[in-house]
Design an enzyme around this catalytic site. Structure first.
Site, PDB file in Angstrom:
ATOM      1  N   GLU A  85       0.831  -1.203   0.000  1.00  0.00           N
ATOM      2  CA  GLU A  85       0.000   0.000   0.000  1.00  0.00           C
ATOM      3  C   GLU A  85       0.870   1.260   0.000  1.00  0.00           C
ATOM      4  O   GLU A  85       1.886   1.320   0.689  1.00  0.00           O
ATOM      5  CB  GLU A  85      -0.948  -0.012   1.193  1.00  0.00           C
ATOM      6  CG  GLU A  85      -2.091  -0.984   0.973  1.00  0.00           C
ATOM      7  CD  GLU A  85      -3.040  -1.071   2.158  1.00  0.00           C
ATOM      8  OE1 GLU A  85      -4.228  -0.772   1.981  1.00  0.00           O
ATOM      9  OE2 GLU A  85      -2.591  -1.427   3.249  1.00  0.00           O
ATOM     10  N   CYS A  98       3.798   8.407   0.925  1.00  0.00           N
ATOM     11  CA  CYS A  98       4.044   7.529   2.068  1.00  0.00           C
ATOM     12  C   CYS A  98       4.190   6.112   1.523  1.00  0.00           C
ATOM     13  O   CYS A  98       3.253   5.567   0.943  1.00  0.00           O
ATOM     14  CB  CYS A  98       2.842   7.655   3.007  1.00  0.00           C
ATOM     15  SG  CYS A  98       2.964   6.631   4.461  1.00  0.00           S
ATOM     16  N   CYS A 105       4.000  -6.360   8.925  1.00  0.00           N
ATOM     17  CA  CYS A 105       5.035  -5.917   9.855  1.00  0.00           C
ATOM     18  C   CYS A 105       5.079  -6.888  11.026  1.00  0.00           C
ATOM     19  O   CYS A 105       4.043  -7.392  11.451  1.00  0.00           O
ATOM     20  CB  CYS A 105       4.722  -4.507  10.373  1.00  0.00           C
ATOM     21  SG  CYS A 105       6.027  -3.815  11.423  1.00  0.00           S
ATOM     22  N   CYS A 109       3.144  -3.449  17.205  1.00  0.00           N
ATOM     23  CA  CYS A 109       2.734  -2.307  18.023  1.00  0.00           C
ATOM     24  C   CYS A 109       1.208  -2.400  18.158  1.00  0.00           C
ATOM     25  O   CYS A 109       0.503  -2.607  17.168  1.00  0.00           O
ATOM     26  CB  CYS A 109       3.143  -0.981  17.373  1.00  0.00           C
ATOM     27  SG  CYS A 109       4.932  -0.865  17.141  1.00  0.00           S
ATOM     28  N   CYS A 112      -1.360  -0.246  15.894  1.00  0.00           N
ATOM     29  CA  CYS A 112      -1.114  -0.092  14.456  1.00  0.00           C
ATOM     30  C   CYS A 112      -1.719  -1.267  13.686  1.00  0.00           C
ATOM     31  O   CYS A 112      -1.440  -2.430  13.978  1.00  0.00           O
ATOM     32  CB  CYS A 112       0.387  -0.004  14.186  1.00  0.00           C
ATOM     33  SG  CYS A 112       0.811   0.044  12.435  1.00  0.00           S
ATOM     34  N   SER A 190      11.166   6.411   8.831  1.00  0.00           N
ATOM     35  CA  SER A 190      10.515   6.392  10.144  1.00  0.00           C
ATOM     36  C   SER A 190      10.736   5.021  10.772  1.00  0.00           C
ATOM     37  O   SER A 190      10.555   3.995  10.125  1.00  0.00           O
ATOM     38  CB  SER A 190       9.019   6.655   9.967  1.00  0.00           C
ATOM     39  OG  SER A 190       8.362   6.643  11.212  1.00  0.00           O
ATOM     40  N   ASN A 289      -5.448   7.053  14.898  1.00  0.00           N
ATOM     41  CA  ASN A 289      -6.478   6.654  13.939  1.00  0.00           C
ATOM     42  C   ASN A 289      -6.987   5.282  14.360  1.00  0.00           C
ATOM     43  O   ASN A 289      -6.195   4.429  14.743  1.00  0.00           O
ATOM     44  CB  ASN A 289      -5.896   6.599  12.531  1.00  0.00           C
ATOM     45  CG  ASN A 289      -5.458   7.970  12.061  1.00  0.00           C
ATOM     46  OD1 ASN A 289      -6.255   8.904  12.063  1.00  0.00           O
ATOM     47  ND2 ASN A 289      -4.194   8.108  11.710  1.00  0.00           N
ATOM     48  N   CYS A 332      -2.186   7.175   8.938  1.00  0.00           N
ATOM     49  CA  CYS A 332      -1.117   6.522   9.702  1.00  0.00           C
ATOM     50  C   CYS A 332      -1.677   5.357  10.503  1.00  0.00           C
ATOM     51  O   CYS A 332      -2.660   5.508  11.218  1.00  0.00           O
ATOM     52  CB  CYS A 332      -0.507   7.476  10.731  1.00  0.00           C
ATOM     53  SG  CYS A 332       0.293   8.900  10.043  1.00  0.00           S
TER      54      CYS A 332
HETATM   55  N1  SAH Z   1       7.469   1.099  11.343  1.00  0.00           N
HETATM   56  C1  SAH Z   1       7.768   2.480  11.156  1.00  0.00           C
HETATM   57  C2  SAH Z   1       7.050   3.126   9.982  1.00  0.00           C
HETATM   58  C3  SAH Z   1       5.569   2.873   9.803  1.00  0.00           C
HETATM   59  S1  SAH Z   1       4.423   3.629  10.889  1.00  0.00           S
HETATM   60  C4  SAH Z   1       7.487   3.250  12.420  1.00  0.00           C
HETATM   61  O1  SAH Z   1       6.955   2.673  13.352  1.00  0.00           O
HETATM   62  O2  SAH Z   1       7.855   4.402  12.495  1.00  0.00           O
HETATM   63  C5  SAH Z   1       4.332   5.326  10.527  1.00  0.00           C
HETATM   64  C6  SAH Z   1       3.823   6.161  11.707  1.00  0.00           C
HETATM   65  O3  SAH Z   1       2.427   5.947  12.009  1.00  0.00           O
HETATM   66  C7  SAH Z   1       4.566   5.811  12.977  1.00  0.00           C
HETATM   67  O4  SAH Z   1       4.924   6.969  13.667  1.00  0.00           O
HETATM   68  C8  SAH Z   1       3.526   5.021  13.727  1.00  0.00           C
HETATM   69  O5  SAH Z   1       3.788   4.948  15.065  1.00  0.00           O
HETATM   70  C9  SAH Z   1       2.264   5.765  13.389  1.00  0.00           C
HETATM   71  N2  SAH Z   1       1.041   5.022  13.698  1.00  0.00           N
HETATM   72  C10 SAH Z   1       0.889   3.677  13.767  1.00  0.00           C
HETATM   73  N3  SAH Z   1      -0.375   3.349  14.064  1.00  0.00           N
HETATM   74  C11 SAH Z   1      -1.053   4.505  14.170  1.00  0.00           C
HETATM   75  C12 SAH Z   1      -2.417   4.817  14.434  1.00  0.00           C
HETATM   76  N4  SAH Z   1      -3.317   3.865  14.638  1.00  0.00           N
HETATM   77  N5  SAH Z   1      -2.789   6.112  14.467  1.00  0.00           N
HETATM   78  C13 SAH Z   1      -1.861   7.091  14.221  1.00  0.00           C
HETATM   79  N6  SAH Z   1      -0.578   6.860  13.959  1.00  0.00           N
HETATM   80  C14 SAH Z   1      -0.164   5.575  13.934  1.00  0.00           C
END
Ligand code: SAH
Length: 356
Positions: A85, A98, A105, A109, A112, A190, A289, A332
């Site tokens: 994506e 992006c 992944c 987390c 996410c 990132s 989000n 995000c």
């Molecule tokens: N793995 C990398 C890049 C992908 S995530 C990282 O963690 O940085 C890109 C950004 O979106 C990161 O800052 C992540 O923490 C954030 N993110 C992940 N889930 C999210 C959510 N549900 N709402 C808002 N931001 C989120």
């Protein structure tokens, strides 16, 4: 397949053709990308036809448009079925892409969506670069009204953890910088905080931007949200961030997803201010989000403003990031490996997704 091929190996694709054709093809692939081989006007028709159905290393499976045409999400599918994506966000003076570095992944987390649905595989350098070339071709040939006709920024904030796929990501960065002639300063990697990866990226020698997804300012809270924190705790992360800034000369930024009642209190703001000062970082606040497998909610607008004010009061540079793509699940943390899959498997708990 051109994009899956190392640029130096392009000659093999055009065996039997005069050597200047390689330069012409290289130009079309990297400098002025086009959506279709038939647009490569200075190449003879038989050459264009020879790779017209495999110009891209993926099929364009779906395209969704949000934010009144200013956000576009593509779902690409690789030959093995892996879903990739990519999200394009247009602004009056910027066009930010992006991109994904992995299908899925592995880092899990909790908040996410990508992590909730598990890891599929690493993306190849060509698959990473092709996302950029495709969006570049889209902007040049179709465009978004009132948006620049070329990409101004690339962020590795799509699916995947770029520093867990460092070798391929480094090669993709090299192609963007050396072949596509993009400024390293317009590129942002990132990371969730893979400490050895941060050091290796610093040593690659490009002044690219580094964003660290911190989300919590003490180890206990951070480990509960970002499990890899157990392996690379905050103190180590701070050291690596400092090394990155000193080696590349680039200021690091900290990403902080605002979760109601979780990380939006004054105590966290206070500790975060300490970290930001020590590593000289700018802080980006992002309202959470919603994702399918997490019960967490976004902090209220008021709490986000208060948190930002508390940071400012402590002398921290802070921005509240606007959210794009929510209406098409492109914001995000909302990207996930299988776009068609809207529900988690039934056996899964509420906050942590399955490892597959
Ligand atoms: N793995 C990398 C890049 C992908 S995530 C990282 O963690 O940085 C890109 C950004 O979106 C990161 O800052 C992540 O923490 C954030 N993110 C992940 N889930 C999210 C959510 N549900 N709402 C808002 N931001 C989120």
């Amino acid at each position: 397949m051109p994009y899956l091929t190392h640029p130096e190996a392009l000659d093999h694709l055009l065996s039997g053709e005069p050597s200047y054709r390689v330069d012409q093809l290289r130009q079309w692939l990297y400098r002025t990308p086009v959506l279709s081989a038939s647009d490569m006007t200075n190449l003879p028709i038989h050459v264009r036809e020879s790779f017209s159905d495999h110009l891209w290393p993926f099929a364009i499976e779906d395209e969704q448009v949000g934010d009144a045409g200013k956000t576009r999400k593509w779902l690409f599918t690789a030959a093995d079925g892996a879903a990739i994506e990519t999200v394009l966000m247009g602004y009056p003076k910027r066009a930010t892409l992006c991109i994904s570095s992995q299908a899925g992944c592995a880092l899990a987390c909790t908040f996410c969506a990508t992590g909730q649905f598990g890891f599929e595989r690493h993306l190849e350098p060509g698959e990473i670069v092709a996302q950029v070339a495709y969006a570049q071709a889209f902007l040049r040939q179709i465009g978004m009204p009132g948006v620049p006709d070329h990409l101004t920024n690339i962020v590795f904030m799509g699916m995947g953890e770029p520093l867990a796929n460092l070798k391929r990501v480094t090669e993709a960065l090299r192609r963007m910088i050396e072949e596509m002639k993009m400024s390293p300063r317009s590129l942002t990697v990132s990371t969730v905080g893979i400490v050895p990866g941060i050091r290796q990226l610093a040593n690659a020698g490009w002044p690219i931007n580094l964003a660290i997804s911190l989300h919590a300012a003490d180890d206990e809270l951070r480990t509960s949200l970002v499990p890899i924190n157990k392996r690379y705790p905050i103190a180590d992360l701070e050291e690596a961030a400092t090394f990155y800034r000193e080696t590349t000369g680039r200021r690091v930024s900290v990403e902080w997803t605002m979760m109601d009642g979780v990380n939006d209190n004054l105590d966290q703001a206070d500790k975060l201010a300490g970290i930001a000062h020590r590593i000289l970082a700018h802080v980006n606040l992002i309202a959470l989000n919603p994702t399918p497998l997490s019960e967490e909610r976004a902090s209220t607008k008021l709490h986000i403003e208060q948190f930002a004010a508390a940071l400012k009061q402590r002398g921290v540079n802070v921005t509240v990031r606007d959210t794009r793509g929510k209406d098409i699940d492109a914001a995000c943390g909302q990207l996930r490996a299988r776009s068609g899959r809207t529900k988690p498997p039934p056996t899964v708990g509420l906050t942590i997704g399955p490892r597959r």
